[in-house]
Design a protein around this motif. Structure first.
Motif, PDB file in Angstrom:
ATOM      1  N   ARG A  24      56.746  36.522  64.363  1.00 47.53           N
ATOM      2  CA  ARG A  24      57.959  37.152  63.176  1.00 47.53           C
ATOM      3  C   ARG A  24      56.458  38.219  61.827  1.00 47.53           C
ATOM      4  NH1 ARG A  24      62.594  34.747  62.746  1.00 47.53           N
ATOM      5  NH2 ARG A  24      62.391  34.322  60.945  1.00 47.53           N
ATOM      6  N   PHE A  25      57.070  38.797  60.514  1.00 47.64           N
ATOM      7  CA  PHE A  25      56.462  39.654  60.154  1.00 47.64           C
ATOM      8  C   PHE A  25      56.702  38.709  58.417  1.00 47.64           C
ATOM      9  CE2 PHE A  25      55.651  43.269  56.489  1.00 47.64           C
ATOM     10  CZ  PHE A  25      54.126  43.467  57.779  1.00 47.64           C
ATOM     11  N   PRO A  26      55.371  38.050  57.278  1.00 45.07           N
ATOM     12  CA  PRO A  26      56.085  37.382  56.206  1.00 45.07           C
ATOM     13  C   PRO A  26      55.819  38.127  54.819  1.00 45.07           C
ATOM     14  CG  PRO A  26      53.599  37.335  56.727  1.00 45.07           C
ATOM     15  CD  PRO A  26      54.612  37.951  57.747  1.00 45.07           C
ATOM     16  N   VAL A  27      56.854  38.431  54.492  1.00 41.21           N
ATOM     17  CA  VAL A  27      56.829  38.777  52.565  1.00 41.21           C
ATOM     18  C   VAL A  27      57.011  38.207  51.978  1.00 41.21           C
ATOM     19  CG1 VAL A  27      58.016  41.204  54.035  1.00 41.21           C
ATOM     20  CG2 VAL A  27      59.856  39.388  53.284  1.00 41.21           C
ATOM     21  N   GLY A  28      56.714  38.207  50.774  1.00 45.32           N
ATOM     22  CA  GLY A  28      57.121  38.104  49.705  1.00 45.32           C
ATOM     23  C   GLY A  28      57.636  37.001  49.305  1.00 45.32           C
ATOM     24  N   LEU A  29      58.284  36.031  48.396  1.00 47.43           N
ATOM     25  CA  LEU A  29      60.215  35.773  48.066  1.00 47.43           C
ATOM     26  C   LEU A  29      59.894  35.354  46.612  1.00 47.43           C
ATOM     27  CD1 LEU A  29      62.602  35.642  49.858  1.00 47.43           C
ATOM     28  CD2 LEU A  29      62.255  33.432  50.242  1.00 47.43           C
ATOM     29  N   GLU A  30      58.181  34.723  46.823  1.00 44.83           N
ATOM     30  CA  GLU A  30      58.272  34.014  45.327  1.00 44.83           C
ATOM     31  C   GLU A  30      57.292  33.802  44.918  1.00 44.83           C
ATOM     32  OE1 GLU A  30      60.202  30.734  42.037  1.00 44.83           O
ATOM     33  OE2 GLU A  30      59.523  30.197  44.194  1.00 44.83           O
ATOM     34  N   LEU A  31      56.142  34.626  43.958  1.00 42.84           N
ATOM     35  CA  LEU A  31      55.059  33.927  43.556  1.00 42.84           C
ATOM     36  C   LEU A  31      55.113  32.876  42.078  1.00 42.84           C
ATOM     37  CD1 LEU A  31      51.431  34.731  43.560  1.00 42.84           C
ATOM     38  CD2 LEU A  31      51.635  36.601  42.780  1.00 42.84           C
ATOM     39  N   ALA A  32      54.606  32.829  42.178  1.00 45.78           N
ATOM     40  CA  ALA A  32      54.507  32.093  40.346  1.00 45.78           C
ATOM     41  C   ALA A  32      52.945  31.470  40.253  1.00 45.78           C
ATOM     42  CB  ALA A  32      54.923  30.047  40.839  1.00 45.78           C
ATOM     43  N   CYS A  33      52.456  32.108  38.901  1.00 42.29           N
ATOM     44  CA  CYS A  33      51.222  31.662  38.613  1.00 42.29           C
ATOM     45  C   CYS A  33      50.975  31.455  37.529  1.00 42.29           C
ATOM     46  CB  CYS A  33      50.532  32.973  38.680  1.00 42.29           C
ATOM     47  SG  CYS A  33      49.919  34.178  39.795  1.00 42.29           S
ATOM     48  N   THR A  34      49.998  29.790  37.198  1.00 51.02           N
ATOM     49  CA  THR A  34      49.512  29.759  35.876  1.00 51.02           C
ATOM     50  C   THR A  34      48.754  30.175  35.806  1.00 51.02           C
ATOM     51  OG1 THR A  34      50.774  27.816  36.092  1.00 51.02           O
ATOM     52  CG2 THR A  34      49.058  27.547  34.422  1.00 51.02           C
ATOM     53  N   HIS A  35      47.933  30.549  34.281  1.00 48.60           N
ATOM     54  CA  HIS A  35      46.194  30.845  33.953  1.00 48.60           C
ATOM     55  C   HIS A  35      46.208  30.545  33.171  1.00 48.60           C
ATOM     56  CE1 HIS A  35      47.118  33.715  36.363  1.00 48.60           C
ATOM     57  NE2 HIS A  35      48.192  34.581  35.380  1.00 48.60           N
ATOM     58  N   HIS A  36      45.026  29.304  33.590  1.00 49.09           N
ATOM     59  CA  HIS A  36      44.202  27.858  32.562  1.00 49.09           C
ATOM     60  C   HIS A  36      43.317  28.326  32.150  1.00 49.09           C
ATOM     61  CE1 HIS A  36      46.373  25.854  35.661  1.00 49.09           C
ATOM     62  NE2 HIS A  36      45.850  26.168  36.621  1.00 49.09           N
ATOM     63  N   ARG A  37      42.321  29.540  32.352  1.00 52.66           N
ATOM     64  CA  ARG A  37      41.240  30.397  31.326  1.00 52.66           C
ATOM     65  C   ARG A  37      40.781  31.544  31.883  1.00 52.66           C
ATOM     66  NH1 ARG A  37      35.754  26.756  31.295  1.00 52.66           N
ATOM     67  NH2 ARG A  37      36.622  27.136  30.640  1.00 52.66           N
ATOM     68  N   SER A  38      40.282  31.992  30.845  1.00 50.10           N
ATOM     69  CA  SER A  38      39.857  33.841  31.425  1.00 50.10           C
ATOM     70  C   SER A  38      38.463  34.309  32.407  1.00 50.10           C
ATOM     71  CB  SER A  38      39.749  34.381  29.968  1.00 50.10           C
ATOM     72  OG  SER A  38      38.766  33.755  29.803  1.00 50.10           O
ATOM     73  N   ALA A  39      38.011  35.027  32.591  1.00 49.71           N
ATOM     74  CA  ALA A  39      37.135  34.933  33.478  1.00 49.71           C
ATOM     75  C   ALA A  39      36.793  36.276  32.782  1.00 49.71           C
ATOM     76  CB  ALA A  39      37.210  35.141  34.829  1.00 49.71           C
ATOM     77  N   THR A  40      35.094  36.748  32.249  1.00 54.03           N
ATOM     78  CA  THR A  40      34.997  38.011  31.737  1.00 54.03           C
ATOM     79  C   THR A  40      33.981  39.085  32.821  1.00 54.03           C
ATOM     80  OG1 THR A  40      33.680  36.445  30.513  1.00 54.03           O
ATOM     81  CG2 THR A  40      35.273  37.431  29.412  1.00 54.03           C
ATOM     82  N   THR A  41      32.941  38.087  33.837  1.00 48.47           N
ATOM     83  CA  THR A  41      32.269  38.534  34.884  1.00 48.47           C
ATOM     84  C   THR A  41      32.188  38.410  36.286  1.00 48.47           C
ATOM     85  OG1 THR A  41      30.660  37.525  33.907  1.00 48.47           O
ATOM     86  CG2 THR A  41      30.665  39.208  32.288  1.00 48.47           C
ATOM     87  N   GLY A  42      31.388  38.549  36.869  1.00 51.77           N
ATOM     88  CA  GLY A  42      30.884  38.770  37.880  1.00 51.77           C
ATOM     89  C   GLY A  42      32.698  38.678  39.169  1.00 51.77           C
ATOM     90  N   HIS A  43      32.564  37.675  39.237  1.00 48.70           N
ATOM     91  CA  HIS A  43      33.700  36.938  40.654  1.00 48.70           C
ATOM     92  C   HIS A  43      34.640  36.586  40.443  1.00 48.70           C
ATOM     93  CE1 HIS A  43      30.940  40.232  42.203  1.00 48.70           C
ATOM     94  NE2 HIS A  43      32.135  40.546  43.472  1.00 48.70           N
ATOM     95  N   VAL A  44      35.696  36.242  41.134  1.00 48.26           N
ATOM     96  CA  VAL A  44      36.523  35.058  40.766  1.00 48.26           C
ATOM     97  C   VAL A  44      36.885  34.975  42.084  1.00 48.26           C
ATOM     98  CG1 VAL A  44      38.110  35.411  38.058  1.00 48.26           C
ATOM     99  CG2 VAL A  44      38.947  36.152  40.853  1.00 48.26           C
ATOM    100  N   THR A  45      36.885  33.501  43.226  1.00 43.73           N
ATOM    101  CA  THR A  45      37.069  33.521  44.905  1.00 43.73           C
ATOM    102  C   THR A  45      38.466  32.537  44.501  1.00 43.73           C
ATOM    103  OG1 THR A  45      34.924  33.793  44.829  1.00 43.73           O
ATOM    104  CG2 THR A  45      36.189  32.311  46.457  1.00 43.73           C
ATOM    105  N   GLY A  46      39.643  33.165  45.399  1.00 47.32           N
ATOM    106  CA  GLY A  46      40.713  32.744  44.912  1.00 47.32           C
ATOM    107  C   GLY A  46      40.668  31.915  47.331  1.00 47.32           C
ATOM    108  N   THR A  47      41.060  30.360  46.907  1.00 51.36           N
ATOM    109  CA  THR A  47      40.911  29.870  48.064  1.00 51.36           C
ATOM    110  C   THR A  47      42.703  29.178  48.364  1.00 51.36           C
ATOM    111  OG1 THR A  47      39.154  28.525  47.676  1.00 51.36           O
ATOM    112  CG2 THR A  47      40.836  27.425  48.842  1.00 51.36           C
TER     113      THR A  47
END
Length: 140
Positions: free
Chosen positions: A75-98
């Protein structure tokens, strides 16, 4: 049967793909967790903060990759719904997602993605639901 992470097609690393353009790097690929990072530089909004859409792209990339590890090759996955809550900002470096699975089924999967800055502060929490299709979408 889920695929081995080593079998994941390298579609995401092609230069014309959004993942490559934004500088997303996949770090960990397992059936229980997909980890990736994104540079803040080059992905800021006009006020110098990490663009919320960049966090969303990272989240969808990681969540759909996790879904692919469970759904492919049958089977092949396709996005159906994405919901994001942004808690704080980042201005430098990297962000890492898990990305970790909430639900893995035959026809859908839902993943929670937590994005953190270099100081391990939560920047964004996202939830992605993917539909597992029987066929790949047609690409021109």
């Amino acid at each position: 049967m889920p695929i081995d992470p080593a079998q994941l097609p390298e579609l995401q690393t092609a230069p014309e793909q959004l993942v490559a353009r934004m500088g997303i790097e996949l770090i960990t690929l397992t059936h229980d967790e997909v980890v990736g990072r994104l540079p803040v530089e080059g992905n800021r909004q006009p006020y110098g903060l990490l663009h919320g859409g960049a966090s969303a792209v990272l989240a969808e990339t990681l969540g759909s990759t996790l879904s692919a590890l469970h759904a492919l090759p049958d089977r092949f996955p396709v996005g159906l719904e994405l919901a994001c809550t942004h808690h704080r900002s980042a201005t430098t470096g990297h962000v890492t997602g898990t990305a970790r699975p909430i639900h893995i089924g035959r026809s859908t999967s839902t993943t929670e993605i937590v994005v953190r800055d270099d100081e391990n502060r939560r920047v964004c929490t996202a939830k992605l639901t993917c539909l597992h299709r029987d066929t790949r979408p047609l690409v021109p």
